[in-house]
Design a protein around this motif. Structure first.
Motif, PDB file in Angstrom:
ATOM      1  N   VAL A   1       7.697   7.100  -3.937  1.00  0.00           N
ATOM      2  CA  VAL A   1       9.300   6.822  -4.196  1.00  0.00           C
ATOM      3  C   VAL A   1       9.852   7.079  -2.700  1.00  0.00           C
ATOM      4  O   VAL A   1       8.882   7.922  -1.701  1.00  0.00           O
ATOM      5  CB  VAL A   1      10.135   7.158  -4.707  1.00  0.00           C
ATOM      6  CG1 VAL A   1       9.917   8.690  -4.924  1.00  0.00           C
ATOM      7  CG2 VAL A   1      11.875   7.513  -4.614  1.00  0.00           C
ATOM      8  N   ASP A   2      10.093   6.974  -2.076  1.00  0.00           N
ATOM      9  CA  ASP A   2      10.707   6.396  -0.100  1.00  0.00           C
ATOM     10  C   ASP A   2      12.244   6.660  -0.786  1.00  0.00           C
ATOM     11  O   ASP A   2      12.464   5.776  -1.474  1.00  0.00           O
ATOM     12  CB  ASP A   2      10.656   4.921   0.594  1.00  0.00           C
ATOM     13  CG  ASP A   2       8.912   5.053   1.112  1.00  0.00           C
ATOM     14  OD1 ASP A   2       9.136   5.437   2.472  1.00  0.00           O
ATOM     15  OD2 ASP A   2       8.078   5.522   0.305  1.00  0.00           O
ATOM     16  N   LEU A   3      12.270   7.791  -0.115  1.00  0.00           N
ATOM     17  CA  LEU A   3      13.593   7.776   0.008  1.00  0.00           C
ATOM     18  C   LEU A   3      14.383   8.028   1.292  1.00  0.00           C
ATOM     19  O   LEU A   3      13.948   9.097   2.223  1.00  0.00           O
ATOM     20  CB  LEU A   3      14.200   9.523  -0.963  1.00  0.00           C
ATOM     21  CG  LEU A   3      13.444   9.799  -2.086  1.00  0.00           C
ATOM     22  CD1 LEU A   3      13.504  10.904  -2.911  1.00  0.00           C
ATOM     23  CD2 LEU A   3      14.751   8.835  -2.791  1.00  0.00           C
ATOM     24  N   TRP A   4      14.928   7.347   1.506  1.00  0.00           N
ATOM     25  CA  TRP A   4      15.744   7.343   3.569  1.00  0.00           C
ATOM     26  C   TRP A   4      17.156   7.084   3.065  1.00  0.00           C
ATOM     27  O   TRP A   4      17.584   6.666   2.741  1.00  0.00           O
ATOM     28  CB  TRP A   4      15.168   6.050   4.169  1.00  0.00           C
ATOM     29  CG  TRP A   4      13.640   6.329   4.756  1.00  0.00           C
ATOM     30  CD1 TRP A   4      12.288   6.058   3.553  1.00  0.00           C
ATOM     31  CD2 TRP A   4      13.820   5.630   5.512  1.00  0.00           C
ATOM     32  NE1 TRP A   4      11.928   5.924   4.259  1.00  0.00           N
ATOM     33  CE2 TRP A   4      11.718   5.528   5.133  1.00  0.00           C
ATOM     34  CE3 TRP A   4      13.820   5.188   7.095  1.00  0.00           C
ATOM     35  CZ2 TRP A   4      11.287   5.677   6.603  1.00  0.00           C
ATOM     36  CZ3 TRP A   4      13.010   4.629   8.041  1.00  0.00           C
ATOM     37  CH2 TRP A   4      11.310   4.851   7.396  1.00  0.00           C
ATOM     38  N   ARG A   5      17.517   8.580   4.158  1.00  0.00           N
ATOM     39  CA  ARG A   5      19.247   8.723   3.972  1.00  0.00           C
ATOM     40  C   ARG A   5      19.140   7.799   5.080  1.00  0.00           C
ATOM     41  O   ARG A   5      18.839   8.329   6.918  1.00  0.00           O
ATOM     42  CB  ARG A   5      19.686   9.948   4.163  1.00  0.00           C
ATOM     43  CG  ARG A   5      21.058  10.628   4.866  1.00  0.00           C
ATOM     44  CD  ARG A   5      21.421  11.359   4.709  1.00  0.00           C
ATOM     45  NE  ARG A   5      23.055  11.446   4.889  1.00  0.00           N
ATOM     46  CZ  ARG A   5      23.906  13.181   5.287  1.00  0.00           C
ATOM     47  NH1 ARG A   5      23.152  13.451   5.158  1.00  0.00           N
ATOM     48  NH2 ARG A   5      25.203  12.656   5.011  1.00  0.00           N
ATOM     49  N   ILE A   6      20.188   7.025   5.698  1.00  0.00           N
ATOM     50  CA  ILE A   6      21.115   6.278   6.484  1.00  0.00           C
ATOM     51  C   ILE A   6      22.385   6.155   7.384  1.00  0.00           C
ATOM     52  O   ILE A   6      23.231   6.330   5.830  1.00  0.00           O
ATOM     53  CB  ILE A   6      20.023   4.352   6.504  1.00  0.00           C
ATOM     54  CG1 ILE A   6      19.009   4.423   6.513  1.00  0.00           C
ATOM     55  CG2 ILE A   6      20.374   4.089   7.988  1.00  0.00           C
ATOM     56  CD1 ILE A   6      17.891   5.282   7.289  1.00  0.00           C
ATOM     57  N   ALA A   7      22.170   6.652   8.639  1.00  0.00           N
ATOM     58  CA  ALA A   7      23.979   6.769   8.350  1.00  0.00           C
ATOM     59  C   ALA A   7      24.652   6.935  10.403  1.00  0.00           C
ATOM     60  O   ALA A   7      23.216   7.001  10.761  1.00  0.00           O
ATOM     61  CB  ALA A   7      24.027   8.491   8.290  1.00  0.00           C
ATOM     62  N   THR A   8      25.386   6.858  10.078  1.00  0.00           N
ATOM     63  CA  THR A   8      25.931   7.016  11.530  1.00  0.00           C
ATOM     64  C   THR A   8      26.290   8.092  12.255  1.00  0.00           C
ATOM     65  O   THR A   8      26.165   8.158  13.620  1.00  0.00           O
ATOM     66  CB  THR A   8      26.854   6.424  11.290  1.00  0.00           C
ATOM     67  OG1 THR A   8      28.331   5.965  10.517  1.00  0.00           O
ATOM     68  CG2 THR A   8      26.933   4.405  11.046  1.00  0.00           C
TER      69      THR A   8
ATOM     70  N   SER B   1       0.472  -0.980   0.321  1.00  0.00           N
ATOM     71  CA  SER B   1      -0.153   0.392  -0.093  1.00  0.00           C
ATOM     72  C   SER B   1       0.646   1.376  -0.331  1.00  0.00           C
ATOM     73  O   SER B   1       0.293   2.229  -0.336  1.00  0.00           O
ATOM     74  CB  SER B   1      -0.456  -0.180   1.482  1.00  0.00           C
ATOM     75  OG  SER B   1      -0.215  -0.064   2.499  1.00  0.00           O
ATOM     76  N   HIS B   2       1.962   1.406   0.212  1.00  0.00           N
ATOM     77  CA  HIS B   2       3.003   2.180   0.250  1.00  0.00           C
ATOM     78  C   HIS B   2       4.921   1.814  -0.380  1.00  0.00           C
ATOM     79  O   HIS B   2       4.766   0.241  -0.071  1.00  0.00           O
ATOM     80  CB  HIS B   2       2.920   3.039   0.783  1.00  0.00           C
ATOM     81  CG  HIS B   2       3.262   2.629   2.757  1.00  0.00           C
ATOM     82  ND1 HIS B   2       3.135   3.107   3.704  1.00  0.00           N
ATOM     83  CD2 HIS B   2       3.922   1.220   2.869  1.00  0.00           C
ATOM     84  CE1 HIS B   2       3.514   1.600   5.167  1.00  0.00           C
ATOM     85  NE2 HIS B   2       3.790   0.391   3.908  1.00  0.00           N
ATOM     86  N   THR B   3       4.943   2.456  -0.892  1.00  0.00           N
ATOM     87  CA  THR B   3       6.748   1.827  -1.429  1.00  0.00           C
ATOM     88  C   THR B   3       7.537   1.902   0.191  1.00  0.00           C
ATOM     89  O   THR B   3       8.282   0.814   0.072  1.00  0.00           O
ATOM     90  CB  THR B   3       7.344   3.027  -1.837  1.00  0.00           C
ATOM     91  OG1 THR B   3       7.523   3.677  -2.397  1.00  0.00           O
ATOM     92  CG2 THR B   3       7.020   2.983  -3.511  1.00  0.00           C
ATOM     93  N   SER B   4       6.665   2.477   0.526  1.00  0.00           N
ATOM     94  CA  SER B   4       7.264   1.873   2.618  1.00  0.00           C
ATOM     95  C   SER B   4       8.135   0.660   3.005  1.00  0.00           C
ATOM     96  O   SER B   4       9.177   0.212   3.721  1.00  0.00           O
ATOM     97  CB  SER B   4       6.779   2.432   3.737  1.00  0.00           C
ATOM     98  OG  SER B   4       6.799   4.522   3.083  1.00  0.00           O
ATOM     99  N   ALA B   5       6.629  -0.266   2.027  1.00  0.00           N
ATOM    100  CA  ALA B   5       6.623  -1.689   2.838  1.00  0.00           C
ATOM    101  C   ALA B   5       8.424  -2.300   2.080  1.00  0.00           C
ATOM    102  O   ALA B   5       8.907  -3.118   2.774  1.00  0.00           O
ATOM    103  CB  ALA B   5       4.955  -2.400   1.794  1.00  0.00           C
ATOM    104  N   GLY B   6       9.571  -1.591   1.180  1.00  0.00           N
ATOM    105  CA  GLY B   6      10.188  -1.701   1.359  1.00  0.00           C
ATOM    106  C   GLY B   6      11.383  -1.391   2.220  1.00  0.00           C
ATOM    107  O   GLY B   6      12.865  -2.323   2.334  1.00  0.00           O
ATOM    108  N   ILE B   7      11.159  -0.281   2.496  1.00  0.00           N
ATOM    109  CA  ILE B   7      12.349  -0.523   4.026  1.00  0.00           C
ATOM    110  C   ILE B   7      12.994  -1.104   4.766  1.00  0.00           C
ATOM    111  O   ILE B   7      13.898  -1.684   5.224  1.00  0.00           O
ATOM    112  CB  ILE B   7      11.234   1.587   4.566  1.00  0.00           C
ATOM    113  CG1 ILE B   7      11.462   2.404   3.710  1.00  0.00           C
ATOM    114  CG2 ILE B   7      12.604   1.821   5.728  1.00  0.00           C
ATOM    115  CD1 ILE B   7      12.786   3.014   3.178  1.00  0.00           C
ATOM    116  N   PRO B   8      12.476  -1.765   5.650  1.00  0.00           N
ATOM    117  CA  PRO B   8      12.629  -3.244   6.409  1.00  0.00           C
ATOM    118  C   PRO B   8      13.014  -3.894   6.003  1.00  0.00           C
ATOM    119  O   PRO B   8      14.596  -4.345   6.522  1.00  0.00           O
ATOM    120  CB  PRO B   8      11.401  -3.458   6.867  1.00  0.00           C
ATOM    121  CG  PRO B   8       9.957  -2.597   6.767  1.00  0.00           C
ATOM    122  CD  PRO B   8      10.577  -2.116   6.264  1.00  0.00           C
ATOM    123  N   PRO B   9      13.303  -4.394   4.620  1.00  0.00           N
ATOM    124  CA  PRO B   9      13.923  -4.974   3.700  1.00  0.00           C
ATOM    125  C   PRO B   9      15.457  -4.419   3.352  1.00  0.00           C
ATOM    126  O   PRO B   9      16.231  -5.456   4.080  1.00  0.00           O
ATOM    127  CB  PRO B   9      13.344  -6.401   2.744  1.00  0.00           C
ATOM    128  CG  PRO B   9      11.944  -4.811   2.745  1.00  0.00           C
ATOM    129  CD  PRO B   9      11.452  -4.698   4.071  1.00  0.00           C
TER     130      PRO B   9
END
Length: 365
Positions: A135-142, A91-99
């Motif tokens: 489109v989901d755009l997530w920046r992941i950083a330390t 229902s949203h492209t956020s579904a691909g974020i966990p994997p």
């Protein structure tokens, strides 16, 4: 238990062209998406990681791992499309974020890009469709990422997608973010929502094994609407049109050149329904006829069975708890004019799909 998609419905959904995917042929949406990703990548020391997953996802990834409660209304079959009790059309492209997060291993600074078609039950009008692109755009950083970083991300994105547009950030709540915002842009017709964003919620990172020093910025944008705003396209159905006058304009980001639109055909329906929900009714209407022929479906008035005159109750055959809904159906193909016979046939198909009363009142001549 949710109503499951039939094999035919599932096949039709999975065969739908993804306008964001170059493998399905060129489209202006890809140019817009590339511009957005390039602008963010140029602003950050992040590597870019694209993810194009199949639209069938686990309900766990679509809801649970993102923090949706078990009673969340969006889980209801009225709004989501289930292939089984544990698998659904995202229902949203956020579904691909966990994997995508689970696949991250070493400390990194990465921009996750997850575009594609999503599947919803939605109203019918010029801005909405049951299978939009996101489109989901997530920046992941330390390194720590805060609200200033988030707003800078939004500014960079809007400049790339809608150069010169004014934008505002309104507070919003999402189960997978903190400090959530809704991003609106100003148009000649007023403010229009462009995206939703926030700081990646710690529980989402933690459930993917990214606890401790990991941080994130999370943003989701509707690509259909963004492209319509960029080019000035007046109707979302035009984005998929095969009419050469229209399809040729979907190869670049140049301003929309108006194409003669056919006159609308309006049909008013008096229906017996259990729920007068435009999203639910609109989804049923799309399933009954070619959705590209329907410009809009709106509920004009609703009267409970108990408030109807006795004679009307008898004529309609309503029961306690049911509603009499007056619905306006607007039919308008983008490339031709409907004949009266065609319009009446389409009206009858929509009526048959929506009407729950025992006395059908439609007829085609």
């Amino acid at each position: 238990m949710n109503t499951l998609l039939s094999p035919a419905e599932l096949s039709a959904a999975l065969s739908l062209r993804d306008l964001t995917d170059p493998a399905s042929g060129p489209h202006a949406m890809q140019l817009l998406l590339s511009a957005a990703v390039a602008a963010l990548a140029d602003s950050w020391p992040s590597r870019v990681s694209w993810h194009r997953d199949r639209p069938l996802v686990s309900t766990e990834d679509n809801y649970d791992r993102l923090g949706y409660g078990s009673a969340a209304i969006t889980r209801d079959g009225r709004y989501s499309r289930y292939a089984s009790e544990t698998v659904m059309l995202r229902s949203h492209t956020s579904a691909g974020i966990p994997p995508a997060l689970r696949a991250l291993e070493a400390p990194d600074d990465v921009l996750l890009v997850l575009p594609g078609v999503v599947y919803r039950r939605d109203v019918i009008d010029r801005l909405h469709v049951g299978t939009p692109h996101q489109v989901d755009l997530w920046r992941i950083a330390t390194r720590p990422l805060g609200e200033d970083d988030l707003l800078s991300m939004v500014d960079t994105l809007v400049r790339a997608v809608l150069p010169g547009a004014r934008w505002r950030a309104e507070p919003a709540t999402h189960p997978y973010t903190t400090s959530g915002r809704q991003i609106d842009v100003e148009t000649p017709d007023g403010w229009v929502e462009l995206a939703e964003c926030g700081l990646a919620a710690p529980h989402v990172l933690r459930s993917a094994g990214l606890a401790g020093s990991w941080h994130g910025l999370a943003l989701g944008m509707g690509l259909d609407r963004a492209l319509m705003l960029r080019k000035g396209v007046p109707d979302i159905r035009l984005l998929r049109s095969s009419d050469p006058r229209i399809a040729s304009q979907m190869q670049d980001l140049a301003p929309w050149r108006p194409v003669s639109m056919m006159p609308p055909v309006r049909r008013d329906l008096s229906l017996v329904v259990s729920v007068a929900d435009e999203e639910l009714l609109g989804d049923k209407a799309r399933a009954a006829v070619d959705g590209d022929l329907v410009e809009s479906l709106t509920v004009q008035a609703v009267t409970p069975h108990e408030d109807l005159p006795t004679a009307v109750q008898a004529r309609l055959g309503t029961k306690p708890g049911q509603l009499n809904a007056l619905v306006r159906l607007v039919l308008r193909p983008v490339d031709r004019t409907l004949t009266d016979a065609e319009a009446n046939r389409l009206r009858d198909q929509v009526y048959a799909a929506l009407h729950e009363g025992p006395h059908p009142e439609w007829t085609t001549h």
